[in-house]
Write an enzyme that holds these catalytic residues in place. Structure first.
Site, PDB file in Angstrom:
ATOM      1  CG  LEU A  64      -1.945  -1.205   1.175  1.00 35.94           C
ATOM      2  CD1 LEU A  64      -2.832  -1.181   2.399  1.00 35.94           C
ATOM      3  CD2 LEU A  64      -2.762  -1.238  -0.100  1.00 35.94           C
ATOM      4  CB  CYS A  65       4.468   1.948  -0.092  1.00 38.35           C
ATOM      5  SG  CYS A  65       4.908   1.708   1.609  1.00 38.35           S
ATOM      6  CG  HIS A  66       1.132   6.674  -2.287  1.00 39.47           C
ATOM      7  ND1 HIS A  66       0.758   6.540  -0.977  1.00 39.47           N
ATOM      8  CD2 HIS A  66       0.005   6.957  -2.981  1.00 39.47           C
ATOM      9  CE1 HIS A  66      -0.547   6.757  -0.861  1.00 39.47           C
ATOM     10  NE2 HIS A  66      -1.030   7.014  -2.062  1.00 39.47           N
ATOM     11  CG  MET A 103       6.418   2.645   4.878  1.00 36.29           C
ATOM     12  SD  MET A 103       6.662   1.688   6.400  1.00 36.29           S
ATOM     13  CE  MET A 103       7.092   0.091   5.745  1.00 36.29           C
ATOM     14  CD  GLU A 104       9.242   5.204   0.413  1.00 38.77           C
ATOM     15  OE1 GLU A 104       8.368   4.945  -0.433  1.00 38.77           O
ATOM     16  OE2 GLU A 104       8.969   5.687   1.535  1.00 38.77           O
ATOM     17  CG  ASP A 118      24.129 -12.888   1.110  1.00 38.64           C
ATOM     18  OD1 ASP A 118      23.969 -14.128   1.234  1.00 38.64           O
ATOM     19  OD2 ASP A 118      24.567 -12.368   0.065  1.00 38.64           O
TER      20      ASP A 118
END
Length: 148
Positions: A64-66, A103-104, A118
């Site tokens: 739901l992120c733009h 969020m980014e 990793d």
């Protein structure tokens, strides 16, 4: 019912967010890193690039992120105290948009931390990614917010 927030009526403006993620290493693995043992080569540059790329693709990962055309993303990997077996990843994201970049920043920090895992898992699979969190956001209706 899940829905994407309508930001069409909001004014575009400068927005910034900063997030962090911590990696805790088993003592022997951490000492091996400090001694230069790096099974896959350099650590920092792959983590930085992965974090930047992930921040740019956040809308593909979080439903739901733009999608945002980011102005800048910066990833830093820090060793705050060589006597403590931890690394800190910090992601700074900036945009001029109608919605924020929290969020980014969090995705960038998290994917950079996953990349460090990793790059070091051959030394010990017991590395722990912990404490992913937002540190700062600016802009928008809610203004400035800082973690305590």
């Amino acid at each position: 019912e899940a829905r994407m927030v309508d930001v069409g009526g909001k004014m575009a403006g400068p927005r910034e967010a900063v997030a962090e993620a911590w990696l805790r290493f088993p003592e022997r693995a951490f000492q091996a890193l400090l001694d230069g043992q790096r099974p896959k080569g350099g650590l920092i540059e792959p983590a930085r690039l992965a974090g930047i790329q992930a921040a740019k693709r956040t809308a593909d990962l979080i439903p739901l992120c733009h999608p945002l055309a980011l102005d800048a993303v910066q990833i830093e990997v820090e060793l705050p105290d060589p006597s403590v077996p931890r690394l800190r990843v910090v992601c700074h994201a900036r945009v001029h948009a109608r919605t924020g970049v929290e969020m980014e920043a969090m995705v960038g920090a998290t994917v950079a931390a996953l990349t460090l895992y990793d790059m070091t898992k051959a030394l010990d699979k017991g590395v722990i990614i912990e404490s992913v969190r937002l540190l700062l956001k600016t802009g928008g209706k809610s203004g400035r917010w800082e973690a305590q």
